[in-house]
Design a protein around this motif. Structure first.
Motif, mmCIF file in Angstrom:
data_model
loop_
_atom_site.group_PDB
_atom_site.id
_atom_site.type_symbol
_atom_site.label_atom_id
_atom_site.label_comp_id
_atom_site.label_asym_id
_atom_site.label_seq_id
_atom_site.Cartn_x
_atom_site.Cartn_y
_atom_site.Cartn_z
ATOM 1 N N HIS A 39 1.184 -0.953 0.001
ATOM 2 C CA HIS A 39 0.041 -0.044 -0.182
ATOM 3 C C HIS A 39 0.680 1.246 -0.240
ATOM 4 C CE1 HIS A 39 -2.571 -2.842 1.883
ATOM 5 N NE2 HIS A 39 -3.407 -2.365 0.919
ATOM 6 N N ASN A 41 -0.090 4.861 0.112
ATOM 7 C CA ASN A 41 -0.447 4.772 1.480
ATOM 8 C C ASN A 41 -0.652 4.510 2.415
ATOM 9 O OD1 ASN A 41 -0.387 8.070 0.040
ATOM 10 N ND2 ASN A 41 -1.843 7.291 -1.084
ATOM 11 N N ILE A 43 -1.958 1.988 5.231
ATOM 12 C CA ILE A 43 -3.729 1.766 5.610
ATOM 13 C C ILE A 43 -2.975 0.980 7.385
ATOM 14 C CG2 ILE A 43 -3.480 0.888 3.701
ATOM 15 C CD1 ILE A 43 -3.785 -2.013 4.906
ATOM 16 N N ASP A 47 -8.385 1.706 8.750
ATOM 17 C CA ASP A 47 -8.780 1.564 7.442
ATOM 18 C C ASP A 47 -9.636 -0.086 6.895
ATOM 19 O OD1 ASP A 47 -8.298 3.918 6.006
ATOM 20 O OD2 ASP A 47 -6.566 2.915 6.287
ATOM 21 N N SER A 52 -12.313 0.735 4.254
ATOM 22 C CA SER A 52 -12.134 1.282 2.971
ATOM 23 C C SER A 52 -12.196 1.165 1.970
ATOM 24 C CB SER A 52 -10.548 2.655 4.248
ATOM 25 O OG SER A 52 -10.597 3.649 2.614
ATOM 26 N N GLU A 53 -11.353 1.874 1.238
ATOM 27 C CA GLU A 53 -11.663 2.128 -0.457
ATOM 28 C C GLU A 53 -10.341 1.872 -0.829
ATOM 29 O OE1 GLU A 53 -13.900 4.564 -3.120
ATOM 30 O OE2 GLU A 53 -15.403 4.227 -2.003
ATOM 31 N N LYS A 54 -8.675 2.471 0.045
ATOM 32 C CA LYS A 54 -8.175 2.496 0.390
ATOM 33 C C LYS A 54 -7.816 0.993 -0.008
ATOM 34 C CE LYS A 54 -5.113 4.996 3.224
ATOM 35 N NZ LYS A 54 -4.943 5.758 4.494
ATOM 36 N N ASP A 57 -7.812 -0.219 -3.794
ATOM 37 C CA ASP A 57 -7.432 1.181 -5.145
ATOM 38 C C ASP A 57 -6.001 0.206 -5.219
ATOM 39 O OD1 ASP A 57 -6.871 2.842 -6.574
ATOM 40 O OD2 ASP A 57 -7.218 4.950 -4.828
ATOM 41 N N ASN A 60 -3.368 2.952 -5.156
ATOM 42 C CA ASN A 60 -2.741 2.595 -4.165
ATOM 43 C C ASN A 60 -1.814 1.146 -4.188
ATOM 44 O OD1 ASN A 60 -1.885 3.793 -1.439
ATOM 45 N ND2 ASN A 60 -3.684 2.725 -0.416
#
Length: 93
Positions: A39, A41, A43, A47, A52-54, A57, A60
């Protein structure tokens, strides 16, 4: 539990295929051995608990080797101060 979830496993496979099994997605720098999907960014537990969508993604996520992944997370930076050279300076770096 995230890393064993079918949604994560499908996303992970998609990222590895997108990156052609190359370290940091750089074509020609192939990963021999385990591939980690990192990841970009970071997590956190929040998250994961909120799903979370993160987490999934593709923008990401990036394929990395174990060495690259560990360097990203655990490397202690050694910052060497810049010393400008001057005329008649004979001291080597």
């Amino acid at each position: 539990s995230l890393y064993k979830h079918p949604q994560w496993l499908a996303t992970r496979d998609m990222i590895i295929k997108r990156d052609l099994g190359c370290d940091l997605g750089i074509f020609g720098i192939y990963i021999y051995g385990s591939i980690y999907v990192h990841h970009i960014n970071p997590i956190d537990e929040d998250d994961i608990s909120k799903w979370s969508e993160k987490l999934f993604d593709p923008e990401n996520l990036i394929s990395t080797s174990l060495d690259t992944h560990n360097t990203i997370h655990y490397r202690k930076e050694v910052i060497t101060p810049y010393v400008e050279r001057t005329p008649n300076d004979t001291k080597l770096w």
